[in-house]
Scaffold this motif. Structure first.
Motif, PDB file in Angstrom:
ATOM      1  N   THR A 185       0.812  -1.228   0.000  1.00  0.00           N
ATOM      2  CA  THR A 185       0.000   0.000   0.000  1.00  0.00           C
ATOM      3  C   THR A 185       0.841   1.273   0.000  1.00  0.00           C
ATOM      4  OG1 THR A 185      -0.115   0.233   2.431  1.00  0.00           O
ATOM      5  CG2 THR A 185      -1.720  -1.239   1.372  1.00  0.00           C
ATOM      6  N   LEU A 186       2.160   1.131   0.183  1.00  0.00           N
ATOM      7  CA  LEU A 186       3.025   2.300   0.365  1.00  0.00           C
ATOM      8  C   LEU A 186       3.666   2.738  -0.943  1.00  0.00           C
ATOM      9  CD1 LEU A 186       4.847   1.315   3.698  1.00  0.00           C
ATOM     10  CD2 LEU A 186       2.884   2.855   3.414  1.00  0.00           C
ATOM     11  N   SER A 187       3.860   4.042  -1.058  1.00  0.00           N
ATOM     12  CA  SER A 187       4.576   4.593  -2.211  1.00  0.00           C
ATOM     13  C   SER A 187       5.732   5.472  -1.764  1.00  0.00           C
ATOM     14  CB  SER A 187       3.612   5.403  -3.090  1.00  0.00           C
ATOM     15  OG  SER A 187       3.008   6.451  -2.339  1.00  0.00           O
ATOM     16  N   ILE A 188       6.099   5.401  -0.483  1.00  0.00           N
ATOM     17  CA  ILE A 188       7.214   6.198   0.029  1.00  0.00           C
ATOM     18  C   ILE A 188       8.526   5.462  -0.233  1.00  0.00           C
ATOM     19  CG2 ILE A 188       5.783   7.282   1.803  1.00  0.00           C
ATOM     20  CD1 ILE A 188       7.088   5.411   3.855  1.00  0.00           C
ATOM     21  N   VAL A 217       9.758  -4.114  -9.468  1.00  0.00           N
ATOM     22  CA  VAL A 217       9.186  -4.327 -10.798  1.00  0.00           C
ATOM     23  C   VAL A 217       7.803  -3.685 -10.888  1.00  0.00           C
ATOM     24  CG1 VAL A 217       8.289  -6.086 -12.373  1.00  0.00           C
ATOM     25  CG2 VAL A 217      10.513  -6.414 -11.271  1.00  0.00           C
ATOM     26  N   GLN A 218       7.096  -3.679  -9.767  1.00  0.00           N
ATOM     27  CA  GLN A 218       5.767  -3.072  -9.715  1.00  0.00           C
ATOM     28  C   GLN A 218       5.824  -1.546  -9.616  1.00  0.00           C
ATOM     29  OE1 GLN A 218       4.009  -4.966  -6.311  1.00  0.00           O
ATOM     30  NE2 GLN A 218       3.882  -6.987  -7.289  1.00  0.00           N
ATOM     31  N   GLY A 219       7.037  -0.999  -9.548  1.00  0.00           N
ATOM     32  CA  GLY A 219       7.193   0.455  -9.502  1.00  0.00           C
ATOM     33  C   GLY A 219       7.348   1.039  -8.113  1.00  0.00           C
ATOM     34  N   LYS A 220       7.464   0.197  -7.092  1.00  0.00           N
ATOM     35  CA  LYS A 220       7.663   0.701  -5.734  1.00  0.00           C
ATOM     36  C   LYS A 220       9.066   1.303  -5.606  1.00  0.00           C
ATOM     37  CE  LYS A 220       3.734  -0.768  -3.919  1.00  0.00           C
ATOM     38  NZ  LYS A 220       2.712   0.147  -3.353  1.00  0.00           N
ATOM     39  N   PRO A 221       9.193   2.451  -4.899  1.00  0.00           N
ATOM     40  CA  PRO A 221      10.502   3.096  -4.755  1.00  0.00           C
ATOM     41  C   PRO A 221      11.328   2.467  -3.639  1.00  0.00           C
ATOM     42  CG  PRO A 221       8.839   4.444  -3.696  1.00  0.00           C
ATOM     43  CD  PRO A 221       8.109   3.270  -4.302  1.00  0.00           C
ATOM     44  N   PHE A 222      11.512   1.148  -3.727  1.00  0.00           N
ATOM     45  CA  PHE A 222      12.241   0.408  -2.707  1.00  0.00           C
ATOM     46  C   PHE A 222      13.634   0.047  -3.226  1.00  0.00           C
ATOM     47  CE2 PHE A 222       7.914  -1.466  -1.172  1.00  0.00           C
ATOM     48  CZ  PHE A 222       7.569  -0.217  -0.667  1.00  0.00           C
ATOM     49  N   GLU A 223      14.627   0.235  -2.370  1.00  0.00           N
ATOM     50  CA  GLU A 223      16.014  -0.060  -2.721  1.00  0.00           C
ATOM     51  C   GLU A 223      16.636  -0.912  -1.624  1.00  0.00           C
ATOM     52  OE1 GLU A 223      18.164   3.610  -4.002  1.00  0.00           O
ATOM     53  OE2 GLU A 223      16.234   4.587  -3.608  1.00  0.00           O
ATOM     54  N   TYR A 224      17.740  -1.557  -1.955  1.00  0.00           N
ATOM     55  CA  TYR A 224      18.461  -2.325  -0.942  1.00  0.00           C
ATOM     56  C   TYR A 224      19.949  -2.329  -1.268  1.00  0.00           C
ATOM     57  CZ  TYR A 224      18.380  -6.026  -4.492  1.00  0.00           C
ATOM     58  OH  TYR A 224      18.531  -6.737  -5.652  1.00  0.00           O
ATOM     59  N   THR A 225      20.747  -2.582  -0.228  1.00  0.00           N
ATOM     60  CA  THR A 225      22.183  -2.765  -0.386  1.00  0.00           C
ATOM     61  C   THR A 225      22.570  -4.017   0.388  1.00  0.00           C
ATOM     62  OG1 THR A 225      22.539  -0.370  -0.511  1.00  0.00           O
ATOM     63  CG2 THR A 225      24.463  -1.742  -0.072  1.00  0.00           C
ATOM     64  N   LEU A 226      23.376  -4.874  -0.235  1.00  0.00           N
ATOM     65  CA  LEU A 226      23.802  -6.127   0.370  1.00  0.00           C
ATOM     66  C   LEU A 226      25.287  -6.060   0.695  1.00  0.00           C
ATOM     67  CD1 LEU A 226      23.141  -9.080   1.136  1.00  0.00           C
ATOM     68  CD2 LEU A 226      23.738  -9.711  -1.225  1.00  0.00           C
ATOM     69  N   CYS A 281      14.318 -12.276   1.086  1.00  0.00           N
ATOM     70  CA  CYS A 281      13.789 -10.929   1.318  1.00  0.00           C
ATOM     71  C   CYS A 281      14.093 -10.007   0.133  1.00  0.00           C
ATOM     72  CB  CYS A 281      14.383 -10.341   2.601  1.00  0.00           C
ATOM     73  SG  CYS A 281      13.837 -11.164   4.118  1.00  0.00           S
ATOM     74  N   ILE A 282      15.294 -10.121  -0.403  1.00  0.00           N
ATOM     75  CA  ILE A 282      15.677  -9.304  -1.556  1.00  0.00           C
ATOM     76  C   ILE A 282      14.818  -9.669  -2.768  1.00  0.00           C
ATOM     77  CG2 ILE A 282      17.516  -8.990  -3.272  1.00  0.00           C
ATOM     78  CD1 ILE A 282      19.511  -8.955  -0.961  1.00  0.00           C
ATOM     79  N   GLU A 283      14.558 -10.942  -2.954  1.00  0.00           N
ATOM     80  CA  GLU A 283      13.710 -11.378  -4.070  1.00  0.00           C
ATOM     81  C   GLU A 283      12.329 -10.730  -3.984  1.00  0.00           C
ATOM     82  OE1 GLU A 283      11.695 -15.548  -4.809  1.00  0.00           O
ATOM     83  OE2 GLU A 283      13.814 -15.604  -5.414  1.00  0.00           O
ATOM     84  N   LEU A 310      14.733   2.063   2.011  1.00  0.00           N
ATOM     85  CA  LEU A 310      16.066   1.491   1.823  1.00  0.00           C
ATOM     86  C   LEU A 310      16.269   0.381   2.841  1.00  0.00           C
ATOM     87  CD1 LEU A 310      18.970   1.485   0.628  1.00  0.00           C
ATOM     88  CD2 LEU A 310      19.579   3.143   2.418  1.00  0.00           C
ATOM     89  N   TRP A 311      16.588  -0.831   2.355  1.00  0.00           N
ATOM     90  CA  TRP A 311      16.911  -1.959   3.212  1.00  0.00           C
ATOM     91  C   TRP A 311      18.415  -2.217   3.145  1.00  0.00           C
ATOM     92  CZ3 TRP A 311      12.221  -1.191   1.277  1.00  0.00           C
ATOM     93  CH2 TRP A 311      11.094  -1.643   1.973  1.00  0.00           C
ATOM     94  N   LEU A 312      19.036  -2.462   4.284  1.00  0.00           N
ATOM     95  CA  LEU A 312      20.458  -2.783   4.344  1.00  0.00           C
ATOM     96  C   LEU A 312      20.618  -4.177   4.943  1.00  0.00           C
ATOM     97  CD1 LEU A 312      20.208   0.538   5.530  1.00  0.00           C
ATOM     98  CD2 LEU A 312      22.444   0.345   4.440  1.00  0.00           C
ATOM     99  N   PHE A 313      21.218  -5.085   4.160  1.00  0.00           N
ATOM    100  CA  PHE A 313      21.308  -6.491   4.546  1.00  0.00           C
ATOM    101  C   PHE A 313      22.754  -6.946   4.665  1.00  0.00           C
ATOM    102  CE2 PHE A 313      17.233  -6.542   2.051  1.00  0.00           C
ATOM    103  CZ  PHE A 313      16.384  -6.923   3.084  1.00  0.00           C
TER     104      PHE A 313
END
Length: 299
Positions: free
Chosen positions: A222-225, A252-261, A243-245, A228-231
Protein backbone atom coordinates in the motif's frame (compact mmCIF):
# COMPACT_ATOMS: atom_id res chain seq x y z
CA UNK A 1 12.75 45.21 41.63
CA UNK A 2 9.44 44.45 39.96
CA UNK A 3 11.16 43.58 36.69
CA UNK A 4 13.57 41.15 38.34
CA UNK A 5 10.81 39.59 40.44
CA UNK A 6 8.58 39.14 37.38
CA UNK A 7 11.44 37.61 35.41
CA UNK A 8 12.33 35.22 38.23
CA UNK A 9 8.68 34.27 38.67
CA UNK A 10 8.33 33.56 34.96
CA UNK A 11 11.39 31.30 34.98
CA UNK A 12 10.12 29.47 38.07
CA UNK A 13 6.69 28.94 36.49
CA UNK A 14 8.33 27.73 33.29
CA UNK A 15 10.35 25.15 35.19
CA UNK A 16 7.40 23.73 37.11
CA UNK A 17 5.14 23.59 34.03
CA UNK A 18 7.72 21.82 31.86
CA UNK A 19 9.13 19.15 34.17
CA UNK A 20 9.27 16.53 31.43
CA UNK A 21 11.58 18.46 29.10
CA UNK A 22 15.30 18.71 29.77
CA UNK A 23 17.67 20.48 27.39
CA UNK A 24 21.38 20.06 26.77
CA UNK A 25 23.69 21.44 24.12
CA UNK A 26 26.56 20.13 22.02
CA UNK A 27 28.56 21.75 19.26
CA UNK A 28 26.36 20.15 16.60
CA UNK A 29 22.90 19.71 18.10
CA UNK A 30 20.65 20.19 21.12
CA UNK A 31 19.14 17.33 23.12
CA UNK A 32 15.64 17.66 24.52
CA UNK A 33 14.22 14.94 26.77
CA UNK A 34 10.51 14.43 26.14
CA UNK A 35 7.59 12.25 27.16
CA UNK A 36 4.62 11.41 24.96
CA UNK A 37 1.48 9.30 25.11
CA UNK A 38 0.75 6.16 23.12
CA UNK A 39 -2.09 3.71 23.62
CA UNK A 40 -2.60 4.59 27.26
CA UNK A 41 1.01 4.71 28.44
CA UNK A 42 3.72 7.38 28.65
CA UNK A 43 6.89 6.81 26.64
CA UNK A 44 10.14 8.65 27.36
CA UNK A 45 12.76 9.67 24.84
CA UNK A 46 15.12 12.32 23.55
CA UNK A 47 14.95 14.60 20.53
CA UNK A 48 18.28 15.58 18.99
CA UNK A 49 17.97 18.71 16.85
CA UNK A 50 20.89 19.83 14.64
CA UNK A 51 21.64 23.50 14.11
CA UNK A 52 20.63 23.02 10.48
CA UNK A 53 18.07 20.26 9.94
CA UNK A 54 17.22 18.84 6.51
CA UNK A 55 15.35 15.71 7.63
CA UNK A 56 13.99 14.05 10.77
CA UNK A 57 13.65 10.42 11.82
CA UNK A 58 12.23 8.29 14.60
CA UNK A 59 14.29 5.26 15.57
CA UNK A 60 12.28 2.03 15.85
CA UNK A 61 13.70 -0.74 18.03
CA UNK A 62 14.56 -4.33 17.36
CA UNK A 63 13.18 -7.11 19.58
CA UNK A 64 15.44 -6.63 22.61
CA UNK A 65 14.49 -4.54 25.69
CA UNK A 66 16.33 -1.49 24.40
CA UNK A 67 16.53 2.01 25.84
CA UNK A 68 16.92 5.04 23.59
CA UNK A 69 19.68 4.64 20.97
CA UNK A 70 21.70 7.75 21.81
CA UNK A 71 24.97 6.92 20.08
CA UNK A 72 23.27 6.01 16.82
CA UNK A 73 21.07 9.10 17.13
CA UNK A 74 24.10 11.35 17.63
CA UNK A 75 25.74 9.98 14.48
CA UNK A 76 22.65 11.04 12.53
CA UNK A 77 22.23 14.40 14.27
CA UNK A 78 25.81 15.36 13.46
CA UNK A 79 24.86 15.04 9.79
CA UNK A 80 21.83 17.33 9.96
CA UNK A 81 19.15 14.74 10.74
CA UNK A 82 16.87 15.46 13.70
CA UNK A 83 16.18 12.30 15.70
CA UNK A 84 13.62 11.12 18.22
CA UNK A 85 14.84 8.02 20.02
CA UNK A 86 12.86 6.60 22.90
CA UNK A 87 12.98 3.85 25.51
CA UNK A 88 11.02 0.88 24.23
CA UNK A 89 7.64 0.24 25.82
CA UNK A 90 8.22 -1.25 29.28
CA UNK A 91 11.93 -0.39 29.25
CA UNK A 92 13.88 2.39 30.96
CA UNK A 93 11.67 5.39 31.69
CA UNK A 94 8.86 4.29 29.36
CA UNK A 95 5.63 2.89 30.74
CA UNK A 96 3.82 -0.22 29.65
CA UNK A 97 5.02 -3.82 29.58
CA UNK A 98 7.95 -5.13 27.56
CA UNK A 99 7.17 -8.30 25.64
CA UNK A 100 9.90 -10.60 24.37
CA UNK A 101 11.75 -13.93 24.62
CA UNK A 102 13.99 -12.68 27.43
CA UNK A 103 10.91 -12.50 29.68
CA UNK A 104 9.19 -15.56 28.21
CA UNK A 105 6.57 -13.83 26.06
CA UNK A 106 5.87 -13.60 22.33
CA UNK A 107 6.84 -10.20 20.96
CA UNK A 108 6.03 -10.88 17.31
CA UNK A 109 2.37 -11.73 17.55
CA UNK A 110 0.06 -9.32 15.75
CA UNK A 111 -1.11 -7.60 18.93
CA UNK A 112 2.37 -6.58 20.01
CA UNK A 113 3.56 -5.65 16.52
CA UNK A 114 0.55 -3.37 16.07
CA UNK A 115 1.03 -1.86 19.52
CA UNK A 116 4.66 -1.02 18.74
CA UNK A 117 3.59 0.49 15.42
CA UNK A 118 1.29 2.84 17.36
CA UNK A 119 4.28 3.83 19.52
CA UNK A 120 6.35 4.66 16.44
CA UNK A 121 3.51 6.67 14.92
CA UNK A 122 3.01 8.62 18.16
CA UNK A 123 6.74 9.37 18.19
CA UNK A 124 6.47 10.78 14.66
CA UNK A 125 3.65 13.08 15.76
CA UNK A 126 5.78 14.21 18.70
CA UNK A 127 8.87 15.06 16.67
CA UNK A 128 6.70 16.93 14.16
CA UNK A 129 5.43 19.29 16.88
CA UNK A 130 9.02 20.00 17.96
CA UNK A 131 10.28 20.93 14.49
CA UNK A 132 10.24 24.64 13.70
CA UNK A 133 10.11 23.95 9.97
CA UNK A 134 6.97 21.90 9.43
CA UNK A 135 8.01 21.01 5.87
CA UNK A 136 11.01 18.94 6.95
CA UNK A 137 10.51 15.32 5.78
CA UNK A 138 10.13 12.75 8.55
CA UNK A 139 10.98 9.07 8.23
CA UNK A 140 11.47 5.92 10.27
CA UNK A 141 14.78 4.14 10.81
CA UNK A 142 14.71 0.72 12.42
CA UNK A 143 16.40 -2.57 13.09
CA UNK A 144 15.42 -6.22 12.67
CA UNK A 145 11.93 -6.57 14.23
CA UNK A 146 11.20 -3.05 12.96
CA UNK A 147 10.78 -4.61 9.51
CA UNK A 148 7.28 -5.63 10.59
CA UNK A 149 6.56 -2.48 12.61
CA UNK A 150 7.66 0.27 10.22
CA UNK A 151 5.43 -0.62 7.23
CA UNK A 152 2.35 -0.76 9.50
CA UNK A 153 3.22 2.60 11.10
CA UNK A 154 3.86 4.17 7.68
CA UNK A 155 0.52 2.92 6.41
CA UNK A 156 -1.22 4.47 9.42
CA UNK A 157 0.56 7.81 9.52
CA UNK A 158 0.82 9.91 6.32
CA UNK A 159 3.47 12.11 7.95
CA UNK A 160 5.99 9.29 7.44
CA UNK A 161 7.67 10.01 4.10
CA UNK A 162 10.59 7.55 3.92
CA UNK A 163 11.99 4.52 5.75
CA UNK A 164 15.40 2.94 6.36
CA UNK A 165 15.48 -0.68 7.52
CA UNK A 166 18.61 -2.40 8.85
CA UNK A 167 18.46 -6.23 8.59
CA UNK A 168 14.68 -6.14 8.41
CA UNK A 169 12.53 -9.00 7.12
CA UNK A 170 10.05 -8.83 4.28
CA UNK A 171 8.79 -12.33 5.13
CA UNK A 172 6.11 -13.18 7.70
CA UNK A 173 6.80 -13.55 11.40
CA UNK A 174 6.18 -17.30 11.27
CA UNK A 175 8.49 -17.75 8.27
CA UNK A 176 11.21 -15.85 10.11
CA UNK A 177 10.88 -18.15 13.12
CA UNK A 178 11.17 -21.24 10.90
CA UNK A 179 14.41 -19.89 9.47
CA UNK A 180 15.79 -18.83 12.86
CA UNK A 181 15.10 -22.25 14.38
CA UNK A 182 16.75 -23.87 11.36
CA UNK A 183 19.98 -21.86 11.65
CA UNK A 184 19.95 -22.34 15.45
CA UNK A 185 22.49 -19.59 16.05
CA UNK A 186 25.16 -21.31 13.94
CA UNK A 187 27.40 -18.58 12.50
CA UNK A 188 28.77 -21.10 9.99
CA UNK A 189 25.29 -22.00 8.76
CA UNK A 190 25.80 -20.73 5.22
CA UNK A 191 29.04 -22.69 4.85
CA UNK A 192 27.08 -25.92 5.27
CA UNK A 193 23.68 -25.15 3.77
CA UNK A 194 22.39 -23.97 0.42
CA UNK A 195 19.84 -21.29 -0.36
CA UNK A 196 17.54 -23.96 -1.80
CA UNK A 197 17.67 -25.96 1.44
CA UNK A 198 16.83 -22.89 3.51
CA UNK A 199 13.88 -21.98 1.32
CA UNK A 200 12.54 -25.53 1.38
CA UNK A 201 12.69 -25.50 5.17
CA UNK A 202 10.96 -22.12 5.42
CA UNK A 203 8.22 -23.30 3.09
CA UNK A 204 7.49 -26.68 4.66
CA UNK A 205 8.64 -26.71 8.28
CA UNK A 206 5.94 -27.06 10.94
CA UNK A 207 5.48 -24.10 13.27
CA UNK A 208 6.51 -24.50 16.89
CA UNK A 209 4.15 -21.72 17.92
CA UNK A 210 0.60 -21.02 16.80
CA UNK A 211 -0.35 -17.38 16.29
CA UNK A 212 -1.57 -15.18 13.46
CA UNK A 213 1.37 -14.19 11.30
CA UNK A 214 2.21 -10.60 10.41
CA UNK A 215 3.10 -10.20 6.74
CA UNK A 216 4.91 -6.91 6.03
CA UNK A 217 4.16 -7.25 2.31
CA UNK A 218 0.52 -6.38 2.99
CA UNK A 219 1.47 -2.93 4.25
CA UNK A 220 4.36 -2.50 1.81
CA UNK A 221 1.96 -3.12 -1.04
CA UNK A 222 0.00 0.00 0.00
CA UNK A 223 3.02 2.30 0.37
CA UNK A 224 4.58 4.59 -2.21
CA UNK A 225 7.21 6.20 0.03
CA UNK A 226 10.94 5.55 -0.59
CA UNK A 227 12.49 2.69 1.36
CA UNK A 228 16.07 1.49 1.82
CA UNK A 229 16.91 -1.96 3.21
CA UNK A 230 20.46 -2.78 4.34
CA UNK A 231 21.31 -6.49 4.55
CA UNK A 232 24.25 -8.64 5.60
CA UNK A 233 24.68 -11.69 3.38
CA UNK A 234 25.74 -13.89 6.33
CA UNK A 235 22.56 -13.16 8.30
CA UNK A 236 21.25 -16.19 10.23
CA UNK A 237 18.19 -14.40 11.66
CA UNK A 238 16.45 -13.62 8.37
CA UNK A 239 16.84 -15.24 4.91
CA UNK A 240 18.29 -12.24 3.15
CA UNK A 241 18.16 -13.47 -0.45
CA UNK A 242 14.51 -14.39 -0.11
CA UNK A 243 13.79 -10.93 1.32
CA UNK A 244 15.68 -9.30 -1.56
CA UNK A 245 13.71 -11.38 -4.07
CA UNK A 246 10.49 -10.04 -2.60
CA UNK A 247 11.81 -6.48 -2.75
CA UNK A 248 12.73 -6.97 -6.39
CA UNK A 249 9.12 -7.98 -7.07
CA UNK A 250 7.98 -4.70 -5.52
CA UNK A 251 10.54 -2.78 -7.60
CA UNK A 252 9.19 -4.33 -10.80
CA UNK A 253 5.77 -3.07 -9.72
CA UNK A 254 7.19 0.45 -9.50
CA UNK A 255 7.66 0.70 -5.73
CA UNK A 256 10.50 3.10 -4.76
CA UNK A 257 12.24 0.41 -2.71
CA UNK A 258 16.01 -0.06 -2.72
CA UNK A 259 18.46 -2.33 -0.94
CA UNK A 260 22.18 -2.77 -0.39
CA UNK A 261 23.80 -6.13 0.37
CA UNK A 262 27.03 -6.36 2.39
CA UNK A 263 28.80 -9.66 1.76
CA UNK A 264 30.94 -9.59 4.92
CA UNK A 265 28.16 -8.76 7.41
CA UNK A 266 25.59 -10.80 9.28
CA UNK A 267 22.46 -9.66 11.08
CA UNK A 268 24.27 -6.82 12.82
CA UNK A 269 24.49 -4.11 10.18
CA UNK A 270 24.41 -0.99 12.36
CA UNK A 271 26.67 -1.34 15.42
CA UNK A 272 29.11 1.39 16.43
CA UNK A 273 32.10 -0.24 14.71
CA UNK A 274 30.26 -0.57 11.38
CA UNK A 275 30.28 2.81 9.66
CA UNK A 276 29.71 1.99 5.99
CA UNK A 277 26.05 1.05 6.37
CA UNK A 278 25.26 4.13 8.45
CA UNK A 279 27.12 6.39 6.01
CA UNK A 280 25.13 4.97 3.10
CA UNK A 281 21.84 5.45 4.96
CA UNK A 282 22.71 9.07 5.77
CA UNK A 283 23.53 9.92 2.16
CA UNK A 284 20.35 8.16 1.03
CA UNK A 285 18.25 10.14 3.52
CA UNK A 286 19.83 13.40 2.32
CA UNK A 287 18.97 12.57 -1.29
CA UNK A 288 15.41 11.47 -0.57
CA UNK A 289 14.76 14.46 1.71
CA UNK A 290 15.88 16.79 -1.07
CA UNK A 291 13.62 15.04 -3.58
CA UNK A 292 10.67 15.18 -1.18
CA UNK A 293 11.18 18.90 -0.59
CA UNK A 294 11.37 19.52 -4.33
CA UNK A 295 8.15 17.62 -4.94
CA UNK A 296 6.41 19.63 -2.22
CA UNK A 297 7.55 22.93 -3.75
CA UNK A 298 5.83 22.04 -7.03
CA UNK A 299 2.47 21.34 -5.38
Amino acid sequence: MNINFTSDLFLWLLLITLPEMVFSQSADFTIQDVKFESQGVTLAGSILTPKKTFAAVVIVHGSDPVKREMEFAKSLAKEGIAVLTYDKRGVGESGGVYVGPSVGTNNIDTTNINLLSHDASAAVNTVRTCLKNKKIPIGLVGFSQAGWIIPIAARKNPQIEFMVLFSCPTITTLEQLRFQFYTNGNNNFWENHTEAEAREHIKNDSDRYQFTATDPKISLNTLSIPGLWLFGEKDIQIPVKLCIEQLNTFKVQGKPFEYTLFSALGHNTSSGDISETVDISIEWIKLKALNIKKSKSYK
